[in-house]
Design a protein around this motif. Sequence first.
Motif, PDB file in Angstrom:
ATOM      1  N   ALA A 114       5.172  23.192  19.099  1.00 61.96           N
ATOM      2  CA  ALA A 114       4.755  24.592  19.111  1.00 61.96           C
ATOM      3  C   ALA A 114       5.261  25.337  20.336  1.00 61.96           C
ATOM      4  CB  ALA A 114       3.232  24.695  19.029  1.00 61.96           C
ATOM      5  N   VAL A 115       5.516  24.627  21.428  1.00 61.13           N
ATOM      6  CA  VAL A 115       6.021  25.260  22.654  1.00 61.13           C
ATOM      7  C   VAL A 115       7.469  24.870  22.919  1.00 61.13           C
ATOM      8  CG1 VAL A 115       3.740  25.452  23.689  1.00 61.13           C
ATOM      9  CG2 VAL A 115       5.064  23.379  24.069  1.00 61.13           C
ATOM     10  N   GLY A 116       8.147  24.299  21.926  1.00 57.27           N
ATOM     11  CA  GLY A 116       9.573  24.037  22.055  1.00 57.27           C
ATOM     12  C   GLY A 116       9.937  22.716  22.683  1.00 57.27           C
ATOM     13  N   ARG A 117       9.034  21.740  22.668  1.00 54.72           N
ATOM     14  CA  ARG A 117       9.328  20.432  23.236  1.00 54.72           C
ATOM     15  C   ARG A 117       9.426  19.394  22.126  1.00 54.72           C
ATOM     16  NH1 ARG A 117       4.931  18.567  25.973  1.00 54.72           N
ATOM     17  NH2 ARG A 117       6.230  16.839  26.705  1.00 54.72           N
ATOM     18  N   ARG A 118      10.283  18.396  22.351  1.00 52.82           N
ATOM     19  CA  ARG A 118      10.419  17.283  21.428  1.00 52.82           C
ATOM     20  C   ARG A 118       9.805  16.035  22.038  1.00 52.82           C
ATOM     21  NH1 ARG A 118      16.578  17.291  18.947  1.00 52.82           N
ATOM     22  NH2 ARG A 118      16.589  19.420  18.117  1.00 52.82           N
ATOM     23  N   LEU A 119       9.166  15.249  21.186  1.00 53.57           N
ATOM     24  CA  LEU A 119       8.600  13.975  21.618  1.00 53.57           C
ATOM     25  C   LEU A 119       9.286  12.854  20.865  1.00 53.57           C
ATOM     26  CD1 LEU A 119       4.733  14.529  21.881  1.00 53.57           C
ATOM     27  CD2 LEU A 119       6.456  14.686  23.664  1.00 53.57           C
ATOM     28  N   GLY A 120       9.740  11.855  21.597  1.00 56.07           N
ATOM     29  CA  GLY A 120      10.277  10.668  20.970  1.00 56.07           C
ATOM     30  C   GLY A 120       9.163   9.734  20.530  1.00 56.07           C
ATOM     31  N   LEU A 121       9.558   8.614  19.941  1.00 55.10           N
ATOM     32  CA  LEU A 121       8.577   7.662  19.443  1.00 55.10           C
ATOM     33  C   LEU A 121       7.713   7.113  20.582  1.00 55.10           C
ATOM     34  CD1 LEU A 121       7.432   5.953  17.133  1.00 55.10           C
ATOM     35  CD2 LEU A 121       9.285   4.309  17.535  1.00 55.10           C
ATOM     36  N   THR A 125      -1.473  19.106   8.271  1.00 49.08           N
ATOM     37  CA  THR A 125      -2.836  19.119   8.802  1.00 49.08           C
ATOM     38  C   THR A 125      -2.853  19.597  10.250  1.00 49.08           C
ATOM     39  OG1 THR A 125      -3.433  17.284   7.347  1.00 49.08           O
ATOM     40  CG2 THR A 125      -4.887  17.722   9.215  1.00 49.08           C
ATOM     41  N   SER A 126      -1.934  19.101  11.067  1.00 50.33           N
ATOM     42  CA  SER A 126      -1.892  19.493  12.476  1.00 50.33           C
ATOM     43  C   SER A 126      -1.523  20.963  12.633  1.00 50.33           C
ATOM     44  CB  SER A 126      -0.899  18.605  13.229  1.00 50.33           C
ATOM     45  OG  SER A 126      -1.281  17.249  13.167  1.00 50.33           O
ATOM     46  N   VAL A 127      -0.597  21.449  11.800  1.00 53.10           N
ATOM     47  CA  VAL A 127      -0.227  22.864  11.870  1.00 53.10           C
ATOM     48  C   VAL A 127      -1.398  23.744  11.447  1.00 53.10           C
ATOM     49  CG1 VAL A 127       1.294  24.631  10.917  1.00 53.10           C
ATOM     50  CG2 VAL A 127       2.234  22.418  11.592  1.00 53.10           C
ATOM     51  N   GLN A 128      -2.151  23.311  10.441  1.00 53.29           N
ATOM     52  CA  GLN A 128      -3.340  24.083  10.053  1.00 53.29           C
ATOM     53  C   GLN A 128      -4.379  24.099  11.174  1.00 53.29           C
ATOM     54  OE1 GLN A 128      -3.954  22.461   5.745  1.00 53.29           O
ATOM     55  NE2 GLN A 128      -4.881  24.484   5.822  1.00 53.29           N
ATOM     56  N   TYR A 129      -4.510  22.998  11.886  1.00 56.53           N
ATOM     57  CA  TYR A 129      -5.416  22.967  13.037  1.00 56.53           C
ATOM     58  C   TYR A 129      -4.981  24.003  14.083  1.00 56.53           C
ATOM     59  CZ  TYR A 129      -7.032  21.300  17.603  1.00 56.53           C
ATOM     60  OH  TYR A 129      -7.545  21.222  18.879  1.00 56.53           O
ATOM     61  N   VAL A 130      -3.680  24.036  14.392  1.00 53.78           N
ATOM     62  CA  VAL A 130      -3.171  25.012  15.357  1.00 53.78           C
ATOM     63  C   VAL A 130      -3.387  26.430  14.838  1.00 53.78           C
ATOM     64  CG1 VAL A 130      -1.082  25.845  16.501  1.00 53.78           C
ATOM     65  CG2 VAL A 130      -1.495  23.392  16.325  1.00 53.78           C
ATOM     66  N   ASP A 131      -3.152  26.652  13.551  1.00 49.73           N
ATOM     67  CA  ASP A 131      -3.328  27.974  12.967  1.00 49.73           C
ATOM     68  C   ASP A 131      -4.771  28.451  13.071  1.00 49.73           C
ATOM     69  OD1 ASP A 131      -2.808  30.291  11.244  1.00 49.73           O
ATOM     70  OD2 ASP A 131      -3.870  29.151   9.716  1.00 49.73           O
ATOM     71  N   LEU A 132      -5.722  27.573  12.753  1.00 47.84           N
ATOM     72  CA  LEU A 132      -7.128  27.970  12.823  1.00 47.84           C
ATOM     73  C   LEU A 132      -7.551  28.255  14.259  1.00 47.84           C
ATOM     74  CD1 LEU A 132      -8.698  25.551  10.202  1.00 47.84           C
ATOM     75  CD2 LEU A 132      -8.443  28.026  10.021  1.00 47.84           C
ATOM     76  N   ARG A 133      -7.032  27.510  15.201  1.00 47.74           N
ATOM     77  CA  ARG A 133      -7.365  27.795  16.599  1.00 47.74           C
ATOM     78  C   ARG A 133      -6.743  29.111  17.060  1.00 47.74           C
ATOM     79  NH1 ARG A 133      -7.177  23.321  21.101  1.00 47.74           N
ATOM     80  NH2 ARG A 133      -8.130  25.137  22.103  1.00 47.74           N
ATOM     81  N   MET A 134      -5.554  29.439  16.568  1.00 46.81           N
ATOM     82  CA  MET A 134      -4.961  30.728  16.917  1.00 46.81           C
ATOM     83  C   MET A 134      -5.762  31.871  16.302  1.00 46.81           C
ATOM     84  SD  MET A 134      -0.799  30.211  17.005  1.00 46.81           S
ATOM     85  CE  MET A 134      -0.599  29.714  15.312  1.00 46.81           C
ATOM     86  N   ARG A 135      -6.283  31.663  15.114  1.00 47.36           N
ATOM     87  CA  ARG A 135      -7.055  32.713  14.458  1.00 47.36           C
ATOM     88  C   ARG A 135      -8.420  32.918  15.114  1.00 47.36           C
ATOM     89  NH1 ARG A 135      -5.388  34.177   9.238  1.00 47.36           N
ATOM     90  NH2 ARG A 135      -3.519  33.076   8.564  1.00 47.36           N
ATOM     91  N   LYS A 136      -9.023  31.840  15.601  1.00 47.78           N
ATOM     92  CA  LYS A 136     -10.402  31.920  16.069  1.00 47.78           C
ATOM     93  C   LYS A 136     -10.534  31.882  17.586  1.00 47.78           C
ATOM     94  CE  LYS A 136     -12.920  30.187  12.108  1.00 47.78           C
ATOM     95  NZ  LYS A 136     -14.135  29.452  11.720  1.00 47.78           N
ATOM     96  N   GLU A 137      -9.608  31.273  18.288  1.00 45.54           N
ATOM     97  CA  GLU A 137      -9.794  31.014  19.715  1.00 45.54           C
ATOM     98  C   GLU A 137      -8.643  31.494  20.577  1.00 45.54           C
ATOM     99  OE1 GLU A 137     -12.251  26.865  18.738  1.00 45.54           O
ATOM    100  OE2 GLU A 137     -10.336  26.799  19.805  1.00 45.54           O
TER     101      GLU A 137
END
Length: 378
Positions: free
Chosen positions: A176-183, A351-363
């Motif tokens: 979401a902030v432009g970073r990549r995570l490896g395994l 699921t994780s994107v929906q979690y981020v979306d709900l937090r952006m909408r509410k918090e």
Amino acid sequence: MSDGPAQQFPPPGAPPPVDPVPAAAGTVPMPPPGSPPPPAPAGWATYPTVPGPRPAPGLLLGAAHKPGALPLRPLTLGNIYDGAFRIIRFNPKATVGAAVLVTAVAMLIPVVVTLVLTFTVGIAVDASGEVDADASLSDALGALAAYGSLLLSIVLAQVGVVLVTGMVAHVTRAAAVGRRLGLGEAWAATHGKRWRLIGLTLVVNLAFLLLLVAYVLMWVVVVQVAGGPAPVVLWGLVTVPAFLALCCWLWIRFYYLPVPALMLEPVGVFGAIGRGWRLTSRQYWRTFGIALLTVVIAQFAGGMLSVPITLVGQIGMLAAPEYAALFLVLTQAAALVVQNAFVAPFLAAVTSVQYVDLRMRKEAFDVELMREAGIVPA
């Protein structure tokens, strides 16, 4: 013949002529070219010029607040799916690779057990995959051992998928902030939360199991006390839709979002369940619709990917019945690996994107993400 005297142009270098028409009252004459701008009228606020970071060029346009896979604003269905596919595409090792790895390791157990039993004591399985009733005790025990190891490995694979879901939550937060995570980075991010994640899975699944057992016991009581089929049919017509509706409601409010909440917030098992409950408050139908559509898409796509492997197994079982159990276990293991390679990352990412979306909408979570990405909110 001219009507009057000829108009004479001024010589070079002469001052400009004065406009004979006087300016209207209240108008401001235009300043000459090159002169500094006039001061702002009293009472007007000037644009602040405080020191600090400035948004990059273009960041204040339509695609401004999208430093990574997600636009940092409340998301539409298209944004959610596009973000999920971007997360998988740009972090393949931590999403698809992790799901394939845990599933393959788990399914290696029944493959090895079945190979050993097939070429030692033998396995009494017919071409349909069922245990031969006329086989010896050792062959029947071999078949039970092979199928038992397959069932155990499926359970272990699901535990691994739960851990992958926790990893994908961190991958989504970074994307979401432009970073990549490896395994390795995604696995390290789950440190300190892995046992809690397994405990969370046990709690929510045990709760649903108890609910199902209670409903089945109610059916047993109704069948026992009913005087005929009419009360049983009426009970079924009333309670089956109600029970399914209750399960759907609890799935979203109780089961759906606690994993990313547990991974990304300083909460425990029951705190994560409470966070999921609060985030889906007044957002049930939207969350349920997207979640249900995602499950349908994932299961359909996973089934299409595993059908060719299953067909190969069926042909092998008919061609060589003595190796039917081996073909069955091998194809089931391969089909589950291929299916989880798509289904598990996709479901976890949505699921994780929906979690981020709900937090952006509410918090106002988008403001926190902008700050972390180095964007100055307008």
